[in-house]
Design a protein around this motif. Structure first.
Motif, PDB file in Angstrom:
ATOM      1  N   THR A   1      45.902  30.786  47.960  1.00  0.00           N
ATOM      2  CA  THR A   1      45.897  30.632  46.505  1.00  0.00           C
ATOM      3  C   THR A   1      44.896  31.646  45.958  1.00  0.00           C
ATOM      4  O   THR A   1      44.151  32.262  46.726  1.00  0.00           O
ATOM      5  N   GLU A   2      44.893  31.828  44.642  1.00  0.00           N
ATOM      6  CA  GLU A   2      43.983  32.827  44.089  1.00  0.00           C
ATOM      7  C   GLU A   2      43.634  32.542  42.636  1.00  0.00           C
ATOM      8  O   GLU A   2      44.288  31.746  41.955  1.00  0.00           O
ATOM      9  N   VAL A   3      42.605  33.205  42.183  1.00  0.00           N
ATOM     10  CA  VAL A   3      42.155  33.111  40.795  1.00  0.00           C
ATOM     11  C   VAL A   3      42.924  34.114  39.948  1.00  0.00           C
ATOM     12  O   VAL A   3      43.277  35.197  40.393  1.00  0.00           O
ATOM     13  N   VAL A   4      43.172  33.731  38.720  1.00  0.00           N
ATOM     14  CA  VAL A   4      43.858  34.569  37.742  1.00  0.00           C
ATOM     15  C   VAL A   4      42.888  34.872  36.609  1.00  0.00           C
ATOM     16  O   VAL A   4      41.971  34.093  36.336  1.00  0.00           O
ATOM     17  N   GLY A   5      43.076  36.002  35.969  1.00  0.00           N
ATOM     18  CA  GLY A   5      42.241  36.345  34.827  1.00  0.00           C
ATOM     19  C   GLY A   5      43.077  36.814  33.653  1.00  0.00           C
ATOM     20  O   GLY A   5      44.272  37.093  33.784  1.00  0.00           O
TER      21      GLY A   5
ATOM     22  N   PHE B   1      47.958  41.252  25.833  1.00  0.00           N
ATOM     23  CA  PHE B   1      47.277  40.659  26.981  1.00  0.00           C
ATOM     24  C   PHE B   1      48.294  40.007  27.903  1.00  0.00           C
ATOM     25  O   PHE B   1      49.456  39.811  27.557  1.00  0.00           O
ATOM     26  N   THR B   2      47.853  39.675  29.090  1.00  0.00           N
ATOM     27  CA  THR B   2      48.613  38.831  29.998  1.00  0.00           C
ATOM     28  C   THR B   2      47.634  38.171  30.955  1.00  0.00           C
ATOM     29  O   THR B   2      46.436  38.482  30.968  1.00  0.00           O
ATOM     30  N   PHE B   3      48.143  37.259  31.755  1.00  0.00           N
ATOM     31  CA  PHE B   3      47.366  36.651  32.830  1.00  0.00           C
ATOM     32  C   PHE B   3      47.696  37.410  34.104  1.00  0.00           C
ATOM     33  O   PHE B   3      48.864  37.539  34.470  1.00  0.00           O
ATOM     34  N   CYS B   4      46.677  37.898  34.781  1.00  0.00           N
ATOM     35  CA  CYS B   4      46.879  38.798  35.915  1.00  0.00           C
ATOM     36  C   CYS B   4      46.098  38.317  37.131  1.00  0.00           C
ATOM     37  O   CYS B   4      44.902  37.999  37.034  1.00  0.00           O
ATOM     38  N   LYS B   5      46.762  38.277  38.269  1.00  0.00           N
ATOM     39  CA  LYS B   5      46.115  37.882  39.515  1.00  0.00           C
ATOM     40  C   LYS B   5      45.085  38.934  39.925  1.00  0.00           C
ATOM     41  O   LYS B   5      45.284  40.123  39.703  1.00  0.00           O
ATOM     42  N   LEU B   6      44.025  38.481  40.540  1.00  0.00           N
ATOM     43  CA  LEU B   6      42.971  39.412  40.933  1.00  0.00           C
ATOM     44  C   LEU B   6      43.435  40.379  42.012  1.00  0.00           C
ATOM     45  O   LEU B   6      42.984  41.519  42.064  1.00  0.00           O
ATOM     46  N   GLN B   7      44.348  39.935  42.890  1.00  0.00           N
ATOM     47  CA  GLN B   7      44.838  40.830  43.939  1.00  0.00           C
ATOM     48  C   GLN B   7      45.543  42.041  43.338  1.00  0.00           C
ATOM     49  O   GLN B   7      45.504  43.138  43.890  1.00  0.00           O
ATOM     50  N   MET B   8      46.193  41.849  42.182  1.00  0.00           N
ATOM     51  CA  MET B   8      46.945  42.945  41.570  1.00  0.00           C
ATOM     52  C   MET B   8      46.069  43.835  40.701  1.00  0.00           C
ATOM     53  O   MET B   8      46.235  45.052  40.668  1.00  0.00           O
TER      54      MET B   8
ATOM     55  N   SER C   1      41.230  38.786  52.209  1.00  0.00           N
ATOM     56  CA  SER C   1      39.830  38.845  51.784  1.00  0.00           C
ATOM     57  C   SER C   1      39.633  39.899  50.701  1.00  0.00           C
ATOM     58  O   SER C   1      38.961  39.650  49.691  1.00  0.00           O
ATOM     59  N   ASP C   2      40.200  41.083  50.905  1.00  0.00           N
ATOM     60  CA  ASP C   2      40.064  42.164  49.931  1.00  0.00           C
ATOM     61  C   ASP C   2      40.699  41.793  48.594  1.00  0.00           C
ATOM     62  O   ASP C   2      40.266  42.273  47.539  1.00  0.00           O
ATOM     63  N   SER C   3      41.727  40.945  48.632  1.00  0.00           N
ATOM     64  CA  SER C   3      42.431  40.541  47.412  1.00  0.00           C
ATOM     65  C   SER C   3      41.794  39.328  46.750  1.00  0.00           C
ATOM     66  O   SER C   3      42.332  38.798  45.781  1.00  0.00           O
ATOM     67  N   ARG C   4      40.651  38.883  47.288  1.00  0.00           N
ATOM     68  CA  ARG C   4      39.934  37.718  46.735  1.00  0.00           C
ATOM     69  C   ARG C   4      40.769  36.447  46.788  1.00  0.00           C
ATOM     70  O   ARG C   4      40.689  35.585  45.907  1.00  0.00           O
TER      71      ARG C   4
END
Length: 313
Positions: free
Chosen positions: A105-109, A182-189, A269-272
């Protein structure tokens, strides 16, 4: 002799094609789901990837569900099937599949163009409240941006104009190119583009600071959102539940080995990413928990959102 060699080559080619499994990726090429699935496919081999987008992954999910139960068709999707019954996208969800591997899973911003006047999510909300049109790049009803918009709409009381794109990569690029606010974007991207100054994160959908990310949290502006956190998309590989048990076991073994490789762990890991590495009942427990928390919010939110369709140039 040449004809014989050609015949042998073609026989081997078609024999290999016939026995290759199909990995159906539910989101557009280059997006978060696609980016995580291809390294696994490449490591395992003998899986032919197929992109099949539409209805927040429901097209791909239905496609896999309707295939014969031989275990040779894999669904590679994100969190979205947990919402299909609620949204009227059909009568299937992850209860109809066996989880081969729940990856992470991941954080979104929240992202805006690098030259945007916005420096906080609250500034966007205040513009909407003042009657200004603010356009959000989104994917589809039930997609990650839509879901977060509904959840935050319940907190902020605003309704954005959502402009649809095929996937989160397209939505991100629309913001970078100034076609949406704006949009909501995953940290990996968005991580590398953020570090390069090509887009700007103005809020993280988290209640805890992330090491290396000097970006304010959504709870800094809207503390009441904390009760819905942690929240983020998740990704997994699935097969029909009634596939042969030995085939399911084989897939679990192969994907677990691919997941455990040093290269894939580094990618996560690199993609948080928050690593999960679950399958079977443990994966389903995680999915049910996510589903329950999200639907508890959506069932109380205003889902009457405004949309406009983006026509690819």
């Amino acid at each position: 002799m040449k004809k014989i060699l050609l015949a042998v080559f073609l026989t081997a080619l078609f024999a290999g094609s016939a026995c290759a499994a199909e990995g159906v990726i539910a989101w557009a090429a280059g997006g978060g789901t696609d980016t995580l699935m291809r390294p696994l496919i490449n490591h395992i081999g003998n899986i032919t990837p197929m992109i099949k987008t539409g209805l927040a992954g429901a097209i791909a999910s239905s496609y896999v569900y309707e295939k014969t139960s031989d275990g040779e068709t894999l669904l590679m999707n994100a969190e979205n099937p947990t919402l299909y019954k609620f949204l009227g996208y059909g009568n299937i969800d992850y209860d109809d599949f066996e989880c081969v591997l729940l990856i992470a899973t991941e954080v979104v911003g929240v992202i805006v163009p690098s030259n945007s006047k916005y420096n906080s999510f609250k500034e966007i909300v205040e513009d909407v409240k003042a009657g200004r049109e603010v356009v959000e790049a989104t994917t589809n009803v039930g997609g990650m941006p839509w879901t977060l918009t509904a959840m935050l709409g319940k907190i902020t009381g605003v309704n954005f104009v959502q402009q649809w794109y095929a996937g989160d990569k397209d939505a991100m690029e629309a913001v970078m190119n100034g076609k949406a606010d704006f949009t909501f974007c995953k940290l990996q991207m968005g991580r590398e583009l953020f570090e390069q100054g090509r887009l700007k994160y103005i809020s993280l959908i988290s209640k805890e600071k992330l090491e290396g990310w000097d970006v304010q949290l959504i709870t800094d502006e809207y503390p009441e959102f904390a009760e819905y956190l942690p929240w983020g998309p998740f990704y997994g590989v699935f097969v029909k539940k009634d596939a042969p048990a030995e085939k399911i076991a084989e897939w679990k073994k192969l994907f677990a080995e691919a997941y455990a490789t040093e290269a894939y762990q580094k990618l996560l890991s690199d993609s948080r990413m928050t690593k999960l590495g679950l399958n079977g009942a443990a994966a389903l427990d995680y999915i049910h928990g996510w589903q329950s928390r999200t639907l508890s919010v959506l069932s109380k939110a205003d889902l009457n959102m405004k949309f406009r369709f983006h026509s690819p140039e």
